[in-house]
Enzyme design. Structure first.
Site, PDB file in Angstrom:
ATOM      1  N   THR A 182      62.161  -2.377  10.159  1.00 51.52           N
ATOM      2  CA  THR A 182      63.521  -2.525  10.487  1.00 51.52           C
ATOM      3  C   THR A 182      63.850  -2.138  11.916  1.00 51.52           C
ATOM      4  O   THR A 182      63.015  -1.347  12.727  1.00 51.52           O
ATOM      5  CB  THR A 182      64.149  -1.419   9.456  1.00 51.52           C
ATOM      6  OG1 THR A 182      65.740  -1.893   9.521  1.00 51.52           O
ATOM      7  CG2 THR A 182      63.920   0.019   9.745  1.00 51.52           C
ATOM      8  N   PRO A 232      61.954  -6.737  13.849  1.00 49.60           N
ATOM      9  CA  PRO A 232      62.970  -6.785  14.901  1.00 49.60           C
ATOM     10  C   PRO A 232      62.937  -7.856  16.005  1.00 49.60           C
ATOM     11  O   PRO A 232      64.057  -7.988  16.733  1.00 49.60           O
ATOM     12  CB  PRO A 232      63.207  -5.393  15.335  1.00 49.60           C
ATOM     13  CG  PRO A 232      61.802  -4.843  15.368  1.00 49.60           C
ATOM     14  CD  PRO A 232      61.026  -5.838  14.119  1.00 49.60           C
ATOM     15  N   MET A 243      74.600  -2.972  13.945  1.00 53.27           N
ATOM     16  CA  MET A 243      75.956  -3.665  14.121  1.00 53.27           C
ATOM     17  C   MET A 243      77.058  -2.975  14.463  1.00 53.27           C
ATOM     18  O   MET A 243      78.258  -3.208  13.953  1.00 53.27           O
ATOM     19  CB  MET A 243      76.271  -4.330  12.498  1.00 53.27           C
ATOM     20  CG  MET A 243      75.243  -5.272  12.028  1.00 53.27           C
ATOM     21  SD  MET A 243      75.559  -5.739  10.382  1.00 53.27           S
ATOM     22  CE  MET A 243      75.082  -4.211   9.501  1.00 53.27           C
ATOM     23  N   LYS A 279      73.668 -16.214  11.024  1.00 55.89           N
ATOM     24  CA  LYS A 279      74.987 -15.903  11.056  1.00 55.89           C
ATOM     25  C   LYS A 279      75.273 -15.077  12.542  1.00 55.89           C
ATOM     26  O   LYS A 279      74.581 -14.297  12.669  1.00 55.89           O
ATOM     27  CB  LYS A 279      75.299 -14.904   9.962  1.00 55.89           C
ATOM     28  CG  LYS A 279      75.251 -15.345   8.493  1.00 55.89           C
ATOM     29  CD  LYS A 279      75.182 -14.307   7.490  1.00 55.89           C
ATOM     30  CE  LYS A 279      73.934 -14.294   6.669  1.00 55.89           C
ATOM     31  NZ  LYS A 279      73.869 -12.996   5.754  1.00 55.89           N
ATOM     32  N   ASP A 305      67.310 -16.729   9.651  1.00 56.10           N
ATOM     33  CA  ASP A 305      68.454 -16.025  10.390  1.00 56.10           C
ATOM     34  C   ASP A 305      68.353 -16.024  11.955  1.00 56.10           C
ATOM     35  O   ASP A 305      67.493 -16.401  12.355  1.00 56.10           O
ATOM     36  CB  ASP A 305      68.444 -14.523   9.913  1.00 56.10           C
ATOM     37  CG  ASP A 305      69.311 -14.378   8.669  1.00 56.10           C
ATOM     38  OD1 ASP A 305      69.491 -15.513   8.158  1.00 56.10           O
ATOM     39  OD2 ASP A 305      69.230 -13.348   8.349  1.00 56.10           O
ATOM     40  N   GLY A 325      65.687 -10.937   9.725  1.00 56.54           N
ATOM     41  CA  GLY A 325      65.394  -9.851  10.686  1.00 56.54           C
ATOM     42  C   GLY A 325      65.069  -8.597  10.308  1.00 56.54           C
ATOM     43  O   GLY A 325      65.756  -8.362   9.003  1.00 56.54           O
ATOM     44  N   GLY A 326      64.240  -7.903  10.848  1.00 60.67           N
ATOM     45  CA  GLY A 326      63.828  -6.468  10.141  1.00 60.67           C
ATOM     46  C   GLY A 326      63.345  -6.661   8.882  1.00 60.67           C
ATOM     47  O   GLY A 326      62.491  -7.254   8.498  1.00 60.67           O
ATOM     48  N   ASP A 327      64.194  -5.509   8.181  1.00 63.21           N
ATOM     49  CA  ASP A 327      63.669  -5.658   6.794  1.00 63.21           C
ATOM     50  C   ASP A 327      64.924  -6.225   5.812  1.00 63.21           C
ATOM     51  O   ASP A 327      65.913  -5.924   6.166  1.00 63.21           O
ATOM     52  CB  ASP A 327      63.569  -3.913   6.266  1.00 63.21           C
ATOM     53  CG  ASP A 327      63.054  -3.941   4.757  1.00 63.21           C
ATOM     54  OD1 ASP A 327      61.746  -3.801   4.460  1.00 63.21           O
ATOM     55  OD2 ASP A 327      63.932  -3.626   4.053  1.00 63.21           O
ATOM     56  N   PRO A 376       0.948  -1.221  -0.164  1.00 67.35           N
ATOM     57  CA  PRO A 376       0.044  -0.134   0.150  1.00 67.35           C
ATOM     58  C   PRO A 376       0.739   0.998  -0.052  1.00 67.35           C
ATOM     59  O   PRO A 376       0.502   2.205  -0.607  1.00 67.35           O
ATOM     60  CB  PRO A 376      -0.918  -0.153   1.401  1.00 67.35           C
ATOM     61  CG  PRO A 376      -0.484  -1.649   1.882  1.00 67.35           C
ATOM     62  CD  PRO A 376       0.605  -1.941   1.094  1.00 67.35           C
TER      63      PRO A 376
HETATM   64  N1  SAH Z   1      67.498  -6.250   8.265  1.00 73.62           N
HETATM   65  C1  SAH Z   1      67.852  -6.124   9.660  1.00 73.62           C
HETATM   66  C2  SAH Z   1      69.087  -5.470  10.019  1.00 73.62           C
HETATM   67  C3  SAH Z   1      70.196  -6.537   9.893  1.00 73.62           C
HETATM   68  S1  SAH Z   1      71.813  -6.095  10.701  1.00 73.62           S
HETATM   69  C4  SAH Z   1      66.744  -4.812   9.920  1.00 73.62           C
HETATM   70  O1  SAH Z   1      66.176  -4.156   8.863  1.00 73.62           O
HETATM   71  O2  SAH Z   1      66.751  -4.534  11.171  1.00 73.62           O
HETATM   72  C5  SAH Z   1      71.747  -6.620  12.067  1.00 73.62           C
HETATM   73  C6  SAH Z   1      71.806  -5.463  13.287  1.00 73.62           C
HETATM   74  O3  SAH Z   1      70.542  -4.975  13.205  1.00 73.62           O
HETATM   75  C7  SAH Z   1      72.224  -5.805  14.691  1.00 73.62           C
HETATM   76  O4  SAH Z   1      73.758  -5.841  14.631  1.00 73.62           O
HETATM   77  C8  SAH Z   1      71.532  -4.775  15.384  1.00 73.62           C
HETATM   78  O5  SAH Z   1      72.332  -3.567  15.335  1.00 73.62           O
HETATM   79  C9  SAH Z   1      70.410  -4.348  14.592  1.00 73.62           C
HETATM   80  N2  SAH Z   1      69.255  -5.256  15.049  1.00 73.62           N
HETATM   81  C10 SAH Z   1      68.383  -6.237  14.498  1.00 73.62           C
HETATM   82  N3  SAH Z   1      67.372  -6.512  15.409  1.00 73.62           N
HETATM   83  C11 SAH Z   1      67.714  -5.576  16.588  1.00 73.62           C
HETATM   84  C12 SAH Z   1      67.004  -5.792  17.823  1.00 73.62           C
HETATM   85  N4  SAH Z   1      65.808  -6.391  18.058  1.00 73.62           N
HETATM   86  N5  SAH Z   1      67.545  -4.679  18.647  1.00 73.62           N
HETATM   87  C13 SAH Z   1      68.523  -3.958  18.311  1.00 73.62           C
HETATM   88  N6  SAH Z   1      69.116  -3.873  17.318  1.00 73.62           N
HETATM   89  C14 SAH Z   1      68.718  -4.856  16.348  1.00 73.62           C
END
Ligand code: SAH
Length: 486
Positions: A339, A233, A391, A278, A256, A309-311, A43
């Site tokens: 990173t 990290p 490092m 390493k 790694d 680790g990281g980038d 409706p």
């Molecule tokens: N590709 C990684 C770096 C690798 S070189 C990135 O983008 O983070 C490795 C170095 O990264 C280490 O010697 C240290 O200086 C740094 N690193 C990586 N992880 C870390 C963490 N949890 N705390 C502090 N330094 C870190």
């Protein structure tokens, strides 16, 4: 099974909705989306339905439902489907009785006992459609499930479905047997192709499909691929969704030393795990061997996750691995990660840039590769940028001396972040002049970052404000309770 799930073609077919309210409008919308010619008998029309009328998406016959009206509306023909969604039970009953007598499937909204068909909850990734039904028992539960699937299935699945649909005939022409076609699609619809089609560029995905089709049948093995994944990290929650997804589909995982065990554990149980970690100096597996392993696994048809680790592209040697893969013709993807500088900064209350203190940040390696160029301390010292040394622990004396020799004030703040973002993260603040001494005194060990710059003063301001960090780093609960006066 209570109901047979079917997907029905109602394009250009007459379908009827009885009712003009909110529920009727929702049902009408489904019919409209499926391309039906929608007739509404009611409706009056409430706002949403009135909108459909204005947009000429429905045809409206004002009035109460009756057999006589039906005869004149449909000219003696019958609608394909009928939904009755009025709040008048007598009308709903009359619609139901009428449909039963003429043999047209009917649905009375929210009354399963008067339904020949029910409407599922839908996850729409057209042309892919996922329908969910609880057999009318709990529409809310169906919607909860829908919400879960909505968040799990990216919208790009629509694009993917469209794309493979376009190639269906072509694949039929190229691969004669049904079995062969099944094998082709199964090998394709897994891994890199899905990724490109769903998240990336459709034309790249189409090119990949064509390449795979061309190669299909010429080799016995499915094509393997490598995912170079930045795992962040330390805190496993800092992995991206993409990193997690690709890791979970890998057959082999190469990881790694810096990758947290919790992250490696995210891989499938059956996945082969290979440690290639390493430590500075003692290279567990030389880089060239890692590259060779990646290529070899991929050539065996495996999906390989290379966790870093990281980038991967920041002091991660990701570039070298990708170069080797490209040379060997292995398909790869690089997944960026957080990173160490970004992760540690966030978890240590240490902004890397700040309007008052620093307009740029520079990421520097403190570890000189053989044949690599030396650090230009002069440029760094003059820049006023925030410096983050990766490092750098072993070479801290050189870094400290180099910067001071080029005129940097020894009183400029420095921070050392050990095991950043991990539960046992440790942050130590000192000055550039005391850097080496502090590392020794606190027996700081890698992995650690060195940060040098005025911006560290911001951290002190944040910390003086006395709030708690929101991060994973453990705090003393008794202190928290005291502050909250509980
Ligand atoms: N590709 C990684 C770096 C690798 S070189 C990135 O983008 O983070 C490795 C170095 O990264 C280490 O010697 C240290 O200086 C740094 N690193 C990586 N992880 C870390 C963490 N949890 N705390 C502090 N330094 C870190």
């Amino acid at each position: 099974m209570d109901y047979l799930p079917i997907f029905m073609n109602i394009k250009q077919q007459s379908c009827l909705i009885v009712g003009g309210g909110v529920v009727a409008a929702r049902k009408a919308d489904l019919f409209i989306q499926a391309g039906a010619k929608v007739t509404v008998i009611a409706p009056e029309l409430k706002s949403e339905m009135r909108g459909f009328l204005q947009q000429q998406k429905i045809i409206w016959y004002p009035g109460e439902f009756s057999q006589t009206l039906m005869a004149s509306v449909f000219n003696g023909e019958l609608p394909k489907l009928v939904i009755s969604a009025t709040d008048d039970q007598a009308v709903n009953q009359a619609v139901y009785a009428y449909c039963q007598s003429v043999g047209v499937p009917v649905n009375v909204a929210d009354q399963t006992e008067f339904c020949d068909f029910i409407l599922p909850a839908i996850v729409d990734r057209s042309p892919m459609t996922i329908a969910i039904s609880t057999g009318g028992r709990s529409p809310v539960l169906a919607r909860v499930m829908k919400a879960k699937l909505e968040s799990m299935i990216p919208h790009g699945f629509g694009r993917l479905t469209e794309l493979v649909g376009r190639y269906r005939e072509k694949v039929k022409d190229a691969v004669a047997s049904t079995e062969g076609r099944k094998a082709f699609w199964e090998s394709l619809l897994d891994g890199l192709f899905i990724d490109k089609a769903v998240y990336g560029n459709s034309s790249e995905a189409a090119t990949l499909l064509e390449k795979r089709l061309e190669a299909f049948g010429k080799t016995d093995l499915p094509a393997g691929e490598v995912y170079i994944i930045g795992a962040g990290p330390g805190d496993p929650e800092l992995m991206t969704f993409k990193a997690q997804r690709l890791l979970q589909q890998a057959d082999v995982v190469l990881y790694d030393r810096l990758v947290s065990p919790e992250i490696v554990d995210m891989a499938r149980r059956e996945a082969e795990r290979v440690y290639v970690g390493k430590k500075s100096k003692e290279h567990a597996v030389p880089q060239e061997d890692i590259c060779r392993m990646l290529v070899a696994y991929a050539k065996q048809g495996k999906r390989v996750a290379r966790l870093k680790g990281g980038d991967p592209y920041i002091f991660g040697r990701g570039g070298e691995e990708v170069e080797e893969l490209a040379k060997a013709g292995v398909a790869y993807q690089v997944v960026p990660g957080i990173t160490a500088a970004a992760g540690c900064a966030a978890y240590a209350d240490l902004p890397l840039t700040h309007r008052e203190f620093s307009q740029a940040v520079v990421l520097v390696t403190g570890h000189q590769q053989e044949g690599g160029s030396a650090i230009d301390y002069g440029r760094l010292a003059r820049s006023g940028d925030t410096m983050v040394f990766y490092m750098g622990i072993k070479n801290a004396p050189k870094i400290q001396a180099g910067l001071i020799a080029h005129g940097m004030n020894p009183d400029i703040p420095a921070a050392i972040i050990e095991k950043g973002t991990c539960a046992d993260q440790k942050v130590t603040v000192c000055t550039l002049g005391k850097l080496t001494e502090t590392i020794a005194k606190q027996s700081i060990k890698p992995p650690a970052l060195l940060v040098v710059g005025e911006v560290i003063k911001v951290r002190e301001r944040i910390q003086q404000a006395g709030c708690f960090t929101q991060h994973a780093v453990p705090y003393d609960a008794s202190e928290l309770l005291q502050k909250l006066a509980v």
